[in-house]
Design an enzyme around this catalytic site. Structure first.
Site, PDB file in Angstrom:
ATOM      1  N   GLU A 199       0.803  -1.232   0.000  1.00  0.00           N
ATOM      2  CA  GLU A 199       0.000   0.000   0.000  1.00  0.00           C
ATOM      3  C   GLU A 199       0.829   1.272   0.000  1.00  0.00           C
ATOM      4  OE1 GLU A 199      -2.700  -3.255   1.298  1.00  0.00           O
ATOM      5  OE2 GLU A 199      -0.653  -2.651   1.833  1.00  0.00           O
ATOM      6  N   HIS A 256     -11.191  -6.028   8.923  1.00  0.00           N
ATOM      7  CA  HIS A 256     -11.909  -5.705   7.691  1.00  0.00           C
ATOM      8  C   HIS A 256     -13.171  -4.893   7.982  1.00  0.00           C
ATOM      9  CE1 HIS A 256      -9.468  -9.220   6.635  1.00  0.00           C
ATOM     10  NE2 HIS A 256      -9.549  -8.839   5.381  1.00  0.00           N
TER      11      HIS A 256
END
Length: 668
Positions: free
Chosen positions: A407, A474
């Site tokens: 990322e 998540h």
């Protein structure tokens, strides 16, 4: 600067095919940063500058690399690369103003030393976190490749910086995508006081290139001819055959990490060994031995450079110190963006929240030819939520790019695309994963425009939120991590219509935008949405219901929880505000709602402590105190990580407590 005219050059130079004129030009380019540094060390002792990171003993690398590149090819230097700036002929008065924190400097006094860039000279400055600039170089190189420009990008790091994860990530992306990047490692022996023996175990850092499937070279960083000749050869090859190359320059840092650090931790015999290999003194002796440089020429060159230094120092010294003007400072946090409203026609269709997001991405790709999408599994697979499904076929692999799982480097690459005048979108597979890209977002994207007038034209899409049984990694709604950071815009819609219009605006805005998309809403919320392209302005909340009893202020999935509670409780006089835009925040609508009802509940899915709800509560308390008939109440999730099991997750979320809280506010 000590020069012993009787000594012979210890470094073995081979002039190759370079003319005497070229060799003298290289010597002048070497001498200039050395003389500037010697002057700066004097000024540092006099308190005229606050800090200095010396590159004495390493000049051949900066000068050789810069001279080997074309003037329109970007270089991303570090602290000890003054030779990059002088070899690009950056005006000395502006450099001196920069180091004194004055207005004529490249950061207008907002940052110091070499923490700046300049598009005029194709230089992109470092940040103290070192690693992110490697990913930025990837982005610039990607832009060159997409534009078929036959250019390369050179980026510097030290041997210490190669221990950062960003080093691995940037090299991996460059290798997988065949990006024309020259990764230059200045192996100068020490990361501050930590020697190379405590930084890595391989014999040579160049050996690491094998793991990325790229070429590497080891170059004597104190030999200006070797640096210039070898880099020129490699650069020509990269322009013709785009690919990354890793260069390890062997050199030594002759002074402290910065001057206050000193060099007491360095063994004396090691200092003496490298002092004999001084790149300036050795090259000077070589030129004299070859009858290319005379004593008169040297004296004249020194006098000319010193006169240039002194005249530009005088100019910088006479410049008035910067003064704080809050309006000017605030105006430079973001690049100016004039919102243009694009109206839609009346033709609509009933679509899901997720479909609205997908339409916005597709229509913005059609509208912005320079927009590049990046993210894990977004190409053939269409993303884990299928939002980018079909885009690969329509726009091709150049613009719809699967990324490795890295990322931070992907965010850096997006920044590099922006520096090259392009637009980028990064899809975080889940908003939780943004923590792996946190550094470049909050320290690079957010601060770049304020620091040196370079915008970050980047949209980061953030699938987020609980209620779907996804557990602690998540399910986070982490908008408060970013609403705190000046320089970032944060958008969080609750309805398909808003999502499409606001995302289109995000792609138009030249500033970094974090766009939060609640996963629970993706396929559960439908609405009539215009088929064609349209935009909605940032910073404007939506008043969903008008009423005079209480005001509920919220956003995201909580809007729907509030609507459900209002219907169940048969409340007709609730003033319900959907913020939609968290940064910029619609303070006027918030204050107007608080004054209208005198009772306010701020609802968030985030845990309360340090949340945006706390900030909104403070705004109301400070501006509406005399209008309030009850304390500003807040409701959020429990102060704990988000659990997986349904019963536990329901207990964590504030939804079940909402009706009770509303009644408590009504009854107060």
């Amino acid at each position: 600067m000590h020069r012993d005219s009787t000594m012979n050059s210890i470094i073995k130079f081979d002039r190759k095919n370079l003319s005497s004129v070229q060799l003298l030009d290289l010597y002048a380019a070497l001498l200039k940063p050395r003389l500037i540094e010697e002057k700066m060390l004097i000024l540092l002792r006099q308190g005229k500058i606050s800090k200095w990171f010396s590159g004495i003993g390493q000049e051949a690398i900066s000068v050789g690399v810069t001279k080997a590149l074309n003037p329109d090819e970007y270089i991303l230097p570090m602290h000890r690369n003054l030779g990059v700036f002088t070899s690009r002929n950056v005006p000395l008065d502006r450099l001196f103003s920069q180091w004194q924190g004055k207005q004529n400097g490249f950061t207008k006094g907002r940052d110091r030393s070499f923490h700046f860039g300049t598009q005029d000279y194709k230089i992109v400055g470092m940040i103290s976190h070192l690693g992110p600039q490697l990913g930025v170089a990837d982005g610039i190189a990607l832009a060159h490749k997409l534009k078929n420009e036959h250019k390369l990008t050179a980026v510097f790091t030290g041997e210490g910086g190669t221990s950062e994860g960003d080093f691995h990530k940037a090299l991996n992306i460059a290798s997988v995508w065949d990006l024309p990047v020259m990764f230059c490692i200045e192996n100068n022996g020490y990361g501050l006081s930590t020697p190379t023996t405590e930084q890595y175990r391989c014999n040579h850092l160049a050996d690491r290139a094998k793991g990325y499937g790229m070429q590497s070279y080891i170059i004597d960083g104190n030999n200006i001819i070797d640096v210039y000749s070898k880099v020129s050869e490699i650069a020509k090859s990269i322009r013709g055959n785009p690919r990354p190359v890793l260069l390890e320059f062997k050199t030594f840092r002759m002074r402290g990490h910065e001057e206050a650090s000193g060099t007491k931790y360095v063994p004396e015999d090691l200092m003496q060994f490298w002092a004999q290999k001084d790149p300036v003194n050795n090259f000077q002796q070589f030129l004299k031995e070859e009858k290319i440089l005379t004593e008169d020429q040297e004296s004249q060159l020194i006098n000319t450079i010193k006169a240039e230094i002194n005249s530009n120092l005088k100019k910088a010294n006479e410049e008035t110190p910067v003064e704080f003007d809050e309006t000017n400072e605030l105006n430079d946090v973001f690049q100016k963006f004039v919102y243009q409203s694009v109206k839609h026609n009346k033709k609509t269709e009933n679509i899901r929240f997720i479909d609205a997001i997908a339409q916005a991405v597709r229509q913005s790709m059609q509208r912005h030819n320079s927009l590049v999408l990046m993210g894990q599994d977004i190409a053939e697979y269409g993303g884990v939520f299928k939002i980018t499904e079909g885009l690969l076929k329509e726009f091709g692999k150049d613009r719809v790019r699967n990324t490795p799982i890295c990322e931070s480097a992907v965010v850096g690459t997006a920044m590099g695309l922006s520096i090259s005048g392009m637009k980028a979108m990064v899809e975080m597979q889940f908003g939780d994963f943004v923590s792996s890209g946190f550094n470049p977002i909050v320290n690079y994207l957010a601060k770049s425009n304020y620091r040196w007038n370079q915008n970050a034209d980047v949209v980061i899409r953030m699938p987020c939120g609980a209620g779907v049984g996804a557990g602690p990694f998540h399910s986070q709604t982490n908008e408060a991590w970013f609403t705190k950071v000046p320089g970032l815009k944060v958008i969080y819609p609750a309805f398909p219509y808003d999502a499409k219009g606001l995302l289109n605006t995000a792609f138009n805005d030249p500033n970094p935008v974090l766009f939060f998309e609640h996963k629970l809403l993706y396929r559960s919320i439908r609405q009539e949405v215009p088929l064609d392209y349209y935009t909605l302005a940032f910073g404007k909340a939506s008043v969903i219901r008008e009423g005079k009893s209480i005001t509920i202020i919220t956003y995201g999935a909580c809007v729907h929880w509030a609507l459900e509670a209002i219907e169940d409780m048969e409340l007709n006089e609730v003033n319900l505000i959907d913020l939609r835009s968290l940064q910029p925040l619609d303070r006027e609508t918030i204050i107007r709602g608080a004054k209208k009802t005198g009772k306010v509940l701020v609802l968030t899915e985030d845990s309360i402590f340090g949340s945006l709800a706390s900030e909104i509560s403070a705004i109301i308390s400070e501006t509406c105190f005399e209008y309030l008939d009850a304390p500003v109440m807040r409701l959020g999730s429990a102060e704990m990580p988000i659990p997986f099991a349904t019963a536990l997750e329901e207990g964590y979320l504030p939804k079940k407590k909402l009706k009770e809280k509303i009644q408590q506010l009504i009854d107060y």
